[in-house]
Design a protein around this motif. Structure first.
Motif, PDB file in Angstrom:
ATOM      1  N   ASN A   1       5.752  -4.390   0.463  1.00  0.00           N
ATOM      2  CA  ASN A   1       6.122  -4.383   1.837  1.00  0.00           C
ATOM      3  C   ASN A   1       6.471  -2.846   2.181  1.00  0.00           C
ATOM      4  OD1 ASN A   1       5.945  -7.353   2.808  1.00  0.00           O
ATOM      5  ND2 ASN A   1       6.946  -7.437   1.018  1.00  0.00           N
ATOM      6  N   ILE A   2       6.072  -2.256   3.155  1.00  0.00           N
ATOM      7  CA  ILE A   2       6.155  -0.764   3.531  1.00  0.00           C
ATOM      8  C   ILE A   2       7.024  -0.532   4.638  1.00  0.00           C
ATOM      9  CG2 ILE A   2       4.997   1.027   4.121  1.00  0.00           C
ATOM     10  CD1 ILE A   2       2.903   0.625   2.034  1.00  0.00           C
ATOM     11  N   THR A   3       8.011   0.435   4.511  1.00  0.00           N
ATOM     12  CA  THR A   3       8.560   0.807   5.831  1.00  0.00           C
ATOM     13  C   THR A   3       8.307   2.235   5.916  1.00  0.00           C
ATOM     14  OG1 THR A   3      10.728  -0.628   5.400  1.00  0.00           O
ATOM     15  CG2 THR A   3      10.977   1.388   6.807  1.00  0.00           C
ATOM     16  N   THR A   4       7.568   2.449   6.992  1.00  0.00           N
ATOM     17  CA  THR A   4       7.061   3.940   7.341  1.00  0.00           C
ATOM     18  C   THR A   4       7.951   4.887   8.245  1.00  0.00           C
ATOM     19  OG1 THR A   4       4.794   2.983   7.294  1.00  0.00           O
ATOM     20  CG2 THR A   4       4.985   5.265   8.260  1.00  0.00           C
ATOM     21  N   GLY A   5       7.997   5.975   7.906  1.00  0.00           N
ATOM     22  CA  GLY A   5       8.950   7.027   8.513  1.00  0.00           C
ATOM     23  C   GLY A   5       8.052   7.905   9.456  1.00  0.00           C
ATOM     24  N   ALA A   6       8.788   9.042   9.483  1.00  0.00           N
ATOM     25  CA  ALA A   6       7.986  10.019  10.328  1.00  0.00           C
ATOM     26  C   ALA A   6       6.649  10.663   9.750  1.00  0.00           C
ATOM     27  CB  ALA A   6       9.073  11.214  10.650  1.00  0.00           C
ATOM     28  N   GLY A   7       5.751  10.984  10.602  1.00  0.00           N
ATOM     29  CA  GLY A   7       4.575  11.367   9.955  1.00  0.00           C
ATOM     30  C   GLY A   7       3.623  10.579   9.348  1.00  0.00           C
ATOM     31  N   GLY A   8       4.150   9.436   9.230  1.00  0.00           N
ATOM     32  CA  GLY A   8       3.216   8.322   8.585  1.00  0.00           C
ATOM     33  C   GLY A   8       3.405   8.081   7.153  1.00  0.00           C
ATOM     34  N   TYR A   9       4.875   8.922   6.536  1.00  0.00           N
ATOM     35  CA  TYR A   9       5.011   8.769   5.088  1.00  0.00           C
ATOM     36  C   TYR A   9       5.984   7.602   5.036  1.00  0.00           C
ATOM     37  CZ  TYR A   9       3.042  13.610   4.492  1.00  0.00           C
ATOM     38  OH  TYR A   9       2.321  14.504   4.528  1.00  0.00           O
ATOM     39  N   VAL A  10       5.642   7.067   3.724  1.00  0.00           N
ATOM     40  CA  VAL A  10       6.545   5.785   3.533  1.00  0.00           C
ATOM     41  C   VAL A  10       7.799   5.988   3.010  1.00  0.00           C
ATOM     42  CG1 VAL A  10       6.462   3.702   2.005  1.00  0.00           C
ATOM     43  CG2 VAL A  10       4.194   4.387   2.842  1.00  0.00           C
ATOM     44  N   SER A  11       8.701   5.638   3.623  1.00  0.00           N
ATOM     45  CA  SER A  11      10.227   5.652   3.384  1.00  0.00           C
ATOM     46  C   SER A  11      10.891   4.680   2.211  1.00  0.00           C
ATOM     47  CB  SER A  11      11.127   5.781   4.623  1.00  0.00           C
ATOM     48  OG  SER A  11      11.091   4.628   5.060  1.00  0.00           O
ATOM     49  N   PHE A  12      10.585   3.451   2.462  1.00  0.00           N
ATOM     50  CA  PHE A  12      10.883   2.712   1.397  1.00  0.00           C
ATOM     51  C   PHE A  12       9.685   1.623   0.929  1.00  0.00           C
ATOM     52  CE2 PHE A  12      14.986   3.986   3.419  1.00  0.00           C
ATOM     53  CZ  PHE A  12      15.478   4.317   2.124  1.00  0.00           C
ATOM     54  N   VAL A  13       9.741   1.115  -0.055  1.00  0.00           N
ATOM     55  CA  VAL A  13       8.641  -0.027  -0.404  1.00  0.00           C
ATOM     56  C   VAL A  13       9.510  -1.146  -0.878  1.00  0.00           C
ATOM     57  CG1 VAL A  13       6.814  -0.667  -1.879  1.00  0.00           C
ATOM     58  CG2 VAL A  13       7.022   1.505  -0.798  1.00  0.00           C
ATOM     59  N   ASN A  14       9.563  -2.446  -0.415  1.00  0.00           N
ATOM     60  CA  ASN A  14      10.257  -3.599  -0.969  1.00  0.00           C
ATOM     61  C   ASN A  14       9.215  -4.270  -1.685  1.00  0.00           C
ATOM     62  OD1 ASN A  14      10.861  -6.604  -0.586  1.00  0.00           O
ATOM     63  ND2 ASN A  14      12.829  -5.669  -0.517  1.00  0.00           N
ATOM     64  N   ILE A  15       9.571  -4.661  -2.995  1.00  0.00           N
ATOM     65  CA  ILE A  15       8.723  -5.181  -4.156  1.00  0.00           C
ATOM     66  C   ILE A  15       9.054  -6.701  -4.128  1.00  0.00           C
ATOM     67  CG2 ILE A  15       7.765  -5.339  -6.307  1.00  0.00           C
ATOM     68  CD1 ILE A  15       7.239  -2.497  -4.696  1.00  0.00           C
ATOM     69  N   ASP A  16       8.431  -7.612  -3.247  1.00  0.00           N
ATOM     70  CA  ASP A  16       8.480  -9.018  -3.269  1.00  0.00           C
ATOM     71  C   ASP A  16       9.817  -9.345  -2.976  1.00  0.00           C
ATOM     72  OD1 ASP A  16       7.237 -11.397  -3.768  1.00  0.00           O
ATOM     73  OD2 ASP A  16       8.065 -11.674  -5.784  1.00  0.00           O
ATOM     74  N   GLY A  17      10.451  -8.846  -1.986  1.00  0.00           N
ATOM     75  CA  GLY A  17      11.618  -9.286  -1.602  1.00  0.00           C
ATOM     76  C   GLY A  17      13.019  -9.069  -2.735  1.00  0.00           C
ATOM     77  N   GLN A  18      12.587  -8.522  -3.915  1.00  0.00           N
ATOM     78  CA  GLN A  18      13.472  -8.348  -4.996  1.00  0.00           C
ATOM     79  C   GLN A  18      13.878  -6.923  -4.914  1.00  0.00           C
ATOM     80  OE1 GLN A  18      12.254 -10.569  -8.481  1.00  0.00           O
ATOM     81  NE2 GLN A  18      10.327 -11.072  -7.582  1.00  0.00           N
TER      82      GLN A  18
END
Length: 317
Positions: free
Chosen positions: A275-292
């Motif tokens: 589950n990806i959270t996208t920041g400025a310019g389309g770069y991924v700031s955080f990735v959540n792995i299976d809620g864990q």
């Protein structure tokens, strides 16, 4: 000027910076002229240097097979600071000079000459020597000898500033011996010029190519640095051979990678694994792995061996 060709090359990653990314303190030497953003705005662009850029490739939506992940990345490198390909494109297709390129990728910085480069000794990759010699070898290693001269000048200033920021030690840069005359000439023409922010040397990070925009430092690393925030790098989207690279993983492959990397046991729902959270310019700031587990996007891309933290992930149900 040499005819420019788009080539498939890459720049090795800069190692991760320290947690604070706080600029060190320096005593600044007053020398020649300081170039400000207003000065740069007054510089007339040489229309004769412009070339017609290629048209952007339209990348269709990813359509993964059931039970597979498709990750699409854009660009090559962490994305913070100056895109080396982008600098070349701006020089070749927009007629920008090195001052304009640097002002674009490091907004809010100012350009000045230290007055030290003719006599000081710097160290790069454990080798000590003159600024002209070592910065020429860094530029040759980073961008070769066929880029637009203005892009090579911008790289020389960025490399020298980066070395000064780290106390005259380019600890994670690399050298390439015997740079040709055109590289040495480009470096010599800007010898001693460095970028400042609030009176201190700027952290002038750089990388191979963006995905149409640079990244904000806080999204890729941690610190929020005013001159390392997302800016357009539009020619990369049309010219970069690493724009829109796709990698496919089966659910079984992805399970093995994620469970081994994070020491967790994934659920039975692959659509919830990434589950990806996208920041400025389309770069991924955080990735959540299976809620864990939640990790920075750049760590996630490094773990998977991907080319850029500007990415999209789609799972086929």
């Amino acid at each position: 000027m040499e005819e420019y060709e788009v080539t498939n090359w890459w720049k090795a990653e800069l190692s991760d910076y320290d947690a604070s990314l706080t600029p060190v303190s320096y005593e600044w030497t007053d020398t020649d002229e300081t170039v400000t953003d207003d000065d740069i705005a007054d510089i007339k662009t040489d229309e004769s240097e412009k070339k017609d850029p290629p048209q952007a490739v339209q990348l269709g939506a990813a359509n993964p097979e059931p039970g597979t992940f498709v990750i699409t990345t854009y660009g090559y490198g962490h994305g913070v600071g100056m895109s080396q390909n982008g600098a070349n494109y701006y020089a070749s297709y927009a007629g920008m000079n090195y001052q304009q390129i640097l002002a674009h990728y490091y907004p809010g910085t100012s350009l000045a000459n230290t007055g030290l480069a003719g006599t000081e000794t710097i160290t790069v990759a454990g080798v000590s020597g003159s600024v002209l010699d070592l910065v020429s070898q860094v530029v040759y290693n980073e961008v070769g000898s066929t880029m637009n001269p203005e892009a090579m000048k911008a790289q020389a200033v960025a490399a020298y500033t980066y070395i000064k920021y780290h106390g005259n030690n380019g600890h994670d840069l690399r050298l390439k011996a015997n740079p040709p005359a055109n590289v040495i000439s480009a470096v010599e023409s800007v010898l001693g010029e460095a970028l400042l922010y609030n009176g201190s040397y700027a952290l002038t990070s750089f990388y191979a190519s963006s995905g149409g925009a640079s990244a904000s430092c806080s999204d890729v690393f941690t610190a929020d640095i005013p001159y390392l925030r997302s800016v357009d790098s539009e020619f990369d989207a049309a010219c970069d051979p690493y724009y829109g690279v796709r990698q496919t993983y089966s659910a079984a492959e992805m399970r093995k990678i994620l469970e081994r990397a994070f020491g967790i046991r994934l659920s039975g729902d692959p659509s919830n694994w990434i589950n990806i959270t996208t920041g400025a310019g389309g770069y991924v700031s955080f990735v959540n792995i299976d809620g864990q587990v939640t990790v920075k996007g750049n760590k996630f891309r490094t773990m998977l061996g991907l080319k850029s933290p500007k990415m999209e992930c789609v799972y086929g149900n």
